[in-house]
Design an enzyme around this catalytic site. Sequence first.
Site, PDB file in Angstrom:
ATOM      1  N   ARG A  10       0.458  -1.317  -0.267  1.00 57.46           N
ATOM      2  CA  ARG A  10       0.224   0.031   0.103  1.00 57.46           C
ATOM      3  C   ARG A  10       0.692   1.585  -0.677  1.00 57.46           C
ATOM      4  O   ARG A  10       0.195   2.669   0.571  1.00 57.46           O
ATOM      5  CB  ARG A  10      -1.394  -0.116   1.085  1.00 57.46           C
ATOM      6  N   SER A  46     -11.801  -1.325   2.076  1.00 54.85           N
ATOM      7  CA  SER A  46     -10.902  -1.499   3.110  1.00 54.85           C
ATOM      8  C   SER A  46     -10.483  -0.567   3.977  1.00 54.85           C
ATOM      9  O   SER A  46      -9.662   0.960   3.533  1.00 54.85           O
ATOM     10  CB  SER A  46      -9.671  -2.473   3.338  1.00 54.85           C
ATOM     11  N   GLU A  95      -5.759   2.334   6.180  1.00 52.34           N
ATOM     12  CA  GLU A  95      -5.823   2.696   4.177  1.00 52.34           C
ATOM     13  C   GLU A  95      -6.792   3.507   3.836  1.00 52.34           C
ATOM     14  O   GLU A  95      -6.129   3.995   3.436  1.00 52.34           O
ATOM     15  CB  GLU A  95      -6.661   1.223   4.014  1.00 52.34           C
TER      16      GLU A  95
END
Length: 304
Positions: free
Chosen positions: A177, A227, A297
Amino acid sequence: MDKENLYQEFVALMGEEHVFLEEPMKKHTSFKIGGPADLLVMPRTVEEIRQSVEICKKSKTPYFVMGNGSNLLVRDKGMRCVVIKIAENFNEVRFEGNHVIVQTGILLSTLSNQIARACLKGFEFANGIPGTVGGAITMNAGAYGGEMKDVVKSCKVLNHQGEIIDLSLEELELDYRTSIIQEKGYIALEVVLALQEGKYEEIRSIIDDLTVKRTTKQPLHLPCAGSVFKRPPGYFAGKLIQDCNLKGFKIGGAQVSELHSGFIVNIDNASAADVLNLIAHIQKQVKEKFDVGLHNEVRVVGEV
């Protein structure tokens, strides 16, 4: 910020149909949440993107670059800046053998279907990720065992000097990420994907299987931002949240999804404050019960 003068400058650059004053950000995020941006522009070419940044720098106006807002929570007071939205206006695709050259505004699902029709395999994982190629390369998006670093060959970016530079896979430093694009604040413009020849029926079958998995396990029918938390080492965020008995827990119009505890959904005109309060509550409960820190996130932006 002299909004009116800036508005006129951007209209001269790209036409008034691509420039918006006091634009509600809830119209530009998958959460359907967010106060107004002072100015939002939707460039169509690399040169318009470059000049948009130049206009902001010359006028000392802060700017924020976004894709289609699928990983974004905009605070209720909105954004005191120019938002440069690189999305459906910037979505050309070229096929050169097993390589696919794509502008970064195209949606991953749209691109995945085009790639499948060209009988190229390796990009099936991206079909249901609700974002643009630009957002995906910037955060090395992934799902179901695949991620962008598996298929990217190189990426053209706009750096802080206004130069367009080519970054190789190694130079992109794609990790869980994150990427050099995110760390340096570059703007992704064009991505080259390296794929393999495949059979359409097999590629389509994989995509269809993943679609079934997503639709049965994720609340894609409700406004959300995917998410909410990164995966903590050795754990799954959704499982930790569920084990705190938080599935279905609500604050205001925001709710921990009853389908997947790793998602927060907007079920009743939620405010950004509702979502942020729910995030804080989840983090507190998980920390107290399991001594595990959950990190966002989803990207939170806007005036506090």
